[in-house]
Design a protein around this motif. Structure first.
Motif, PDB file in Angstrom:
ATOM      1  N   ALA A 196       0.988  -1.010   0.102  1.00 20.51           N
ATOM      2  CA  ALA A 196       0.101   0.204   0.398  1.00 20.51           C
ATOM      3  C   ALA A 196       0.929   1.188  -0.028  1.00 20.51           C
ATOM      4  CB  ALA A 196      -1.053   0.508   1.160  1.00 20.51           C
ATOM      5  N   ALA A 197       2.117   1.241   0.767  1.00 17.19           N
ATOM      6  CA  ALA A 197       2.928   2.232   0.561  1.00 17.19           C
ATOM      7  C   ALA A 197       3.382   2.145  -0.837  1.00 17.19           C
ATOM      8  CB  ALA A 197       4.106   2.145   1.302  1.00 17.19           C
ATOM      9  N   TYR A 198       3.304   1.745  -1.796  1.00 17.77           N
ATOM     10  CA  TYR A 198       3.924   1.785  -3.045  1.00 17.77           C
ATOM     11  C   TYR A 198       3.014   2.223  -4.065  1.00 17.77           C
ATOM     12  CZ  TYR A 198       7.874   0.459  -0.683  1.00 17.77           C
ATOM     13  OH  TYR A 198       9.152  -0.094  -0.340  1.00 17.77           O
ATOM     14  N   ALA A 199       1.531   2.301  -3.555  1.00 19.50           N
ATOM     15  CA  ALA A 199       0.412   3.082  -4.636  1.00 19.50           C
ATOM     16  C   ALA A 199       0.772   4.156  -5.118  1.00 19.50           C
ATOM     17  CB  ALA A 199      -0.392   3.508  -3.295  1.00 19.50           C
ATOM     18  N   PRO A 200      -0.335   3.521  -6.448  1.00 17.06           N
ATOM     19  CA  PRO A 200      -0.441   3.083  -7.467  1.00 17.06           C
ATOM     20  C   PRO A 200      -0.485   1.313  -7.594  1.00 17.06           C
ATOM     21  CG  PRO A 200      -0.342   4.538  -9.145  1.00 17.06           C
ATOM     22  CD  PRO A 200      -0.027   4.651  -8.047  1.00 17.06           C
ATOM     23  N   VAL A 201      -0.625   0.285  -7.462  1.00 16.52           N
ATOM     24  CA  VAL A 201       0.100  -0.799  -7.264  1.00 16.52           C
ATOM     25  C   VAL A 201      -0.577  -1.286  -8.850  1.00 16.52           C
ATOM     26  CG1 VAL A 201      -0.407  -2.909  -7.093  1.00 16.52           C
ATOM     27  CG2 VAL A 201      -0.830  -1.176  -5.557  1.00 16.52           C
ATOM     28  N   PRO A 202       0.904  -1.401  -9.667  1.00 15.76           N
ATOM     29  CA  PRO A 202       0.749  -1.435 -11.426  1.00 15.76           C
ATOM     30  C   PRO A 202       0.313  -2.494 -11.261  1.00 15.76           C
ATOM     31  CG  PRO A 202       3.078  -1.064 -10.286  1.00 15.76           C
ATOM     32  CD  PRO A 202       2.272  -1.268  -9.136  1.00 15.76           C
ATOM     33  N   ASP A 203      -0.393  -2.971 -12.203  1.00 17.78           N
ATOM     34  CA  ASP A 203      -1.191  -4.463 -12.902  1.00 17.78           C
ATOM     35  C   ASP A 203      -0.530  -6.074 -13.021  1.00 17.78           C
ATOM     36  OD1 ASP A 203      -3.397  -2.403 -12.928  1.00 17.78           O
ATOM     37  OD2 ASP A 203      -3.319  -2.888 -15.966  1.00 17.78           O
ATOM     38  N   ALA A 214      -8.005  -4.085  -4.489  1.00 20.14           N
ATOM     39  CA  ALA A 214      -9.383  -2.934  -4.794  1.00 20.14           C
ATOM     40  C   ALA A 214      -9.068  -1.542  -4.263  1.00 20.14           C
ATOM     41  CB  ALA A 214     -10.121  -3.793  -3.604  1.00 20.14           C
ATOM     42  N   CYS A 215      -8.223  -1.297  -3.288  1.00 19.28           N
ATOM     43  CA  CYS A 215      -7.848  -0.153  -3.073  1.00 19.28           C
ATOM     44  C   CYS A 215      -6.835   0.659  -3.443  1.00 19.28           C
ATOM     45  CB  CYS A 215      -7.448  -0.030  -1.477  1.00 19.28           C
ATOM     46  SG  CYS A 215      -9.408  -0.641  -0.258  1.00 19.28           S
ATOM     47  N   TYR A 216      -5.430   0.146  -3.545  1.00 23.18           N
ATOM     48  CA  TYR A 216      -4.773   1.007  -4.969  1.00 23.18           C
ATOM     49  C   TYR A 216      -4.489   0.374  -6.046  1.00 23.18           C
ATOM     50  CZ  TYR A 216      -4.193   1.482   0.195  1.00 23.18           C
ATOM     51  OH  TYR A 216      -4.884   1.489   1.181  1.00 23.18           O
ATOM     52  N   GLY A 217      -5.291  -0.464  -6.691  1.00 22.96           N
ATOM     53  CA  GLY A 217      -4.700  -1.140  -8.300  1.00 22.96           C
ATOM     54  C   GLY A 217      -5.764  -0.106  -9.084  1.00 22.96           C
TER      55      GLY A 217
END
Length: 225
Positions: free
Chosen positions: A30-37, A64-67
């Protein structure tokens, strides 16, 4: 480290596998949001294969939160896959708690479909719509369910989450309940918990139980018989 399989479960007691290191690694993404696909796809793969339910939940929550929308669409697809078992509910709850949910995600969650769902997914889907859908859509959903004898506890749940968005709309929905029904007080500014029986008479008992779970900070716990 998300694939770490060190388990703190006790195999001598047939405890289900539990991977705390992997769970912490997934949460740290979550610290690296947005999460790459690419990572989002890995999380979905892990969610569908791990025997650790808590790890699976964390994977879909982070996705769901960061993707991206593409990842959220894949998480939504899990909900319709009957082969996924409890993962279907995990996926639905993950969408509920996401900061952003696009209209494409919400499109299948009509009143008619929600009322056909079992008690657990029906309650989660009601919250999903009431938190993330346009206000008029959420209000229409609650009004429709308020006129369905089996589903009358669901609009109580919906109005609880709608209240912060539009208190007047929430109150109008509650007024569709029988006159003087105690559930009309669900949004009242009160510190005291409502009685455990507050949902009595509002349709299917199994639905009431799952609504109670969502509203446990507002409704007192039932005493064990």
């Amino acid at each position: 480290m998300t694939g770490d399989t060190w388990s703190d479960a006790d195999p001598s007691h047939n405890e289900t596998a539990s991977y705390p290191i992997a769970r912490e690694a997934v949460a740290a993404l979550a610290a690296y949001a947005p999460v790459p696909d690419e990572i989002g796809d890995h999380l979905i793969e892990l969610a569908t294969t791990t025997p650790d339910r808590a790890l699976s939940q964390k994977c879909v929550q982070v996705g769901a939160c960061y993707g991206s929308l593409a990842i959220r669409m894949k998480i939504r697809a899990m909900i319709g896959d009957r082969e996924r078992g409890w993962l279907r509910l995990n996926a639905l709850d993950a969408l509920v708690f996401a900061d952003t949910i696009e209209p494409e995600i919400l499109k299948p969650f009509t009143a008619e479909r929600i009322m056909r769902l079992g008690p657990a997914p029906a309650t989660s889907a009601t919250v999903l719509v009431c938190v993330h859908a346009p206000l008029e859509v959420a209000v229409a959903l609650c009004e429709r369910m308020a006129h369905s004898n089996a589903d009358r506890s669901l609009p109580v749940l919906g109005t609880y989450f709608l209240h912060d968005r539009d208190p007047d709309a929430a109150q109008r929905i509650l007024e569709l309940l029988p006159e003087d029904h105690p559930a009309r007080r669900i949004c009242a500014d009160e510190d005291e918990l409502l009685p455990a029986s507050v949902l009595d008479g509002l349709g299917d008992v199994k639905r009431q139980r799952w609504v109670h779970k969502w509203l446990r900070n507002r409704i007192a716990k039932r005493e064990e018989a």
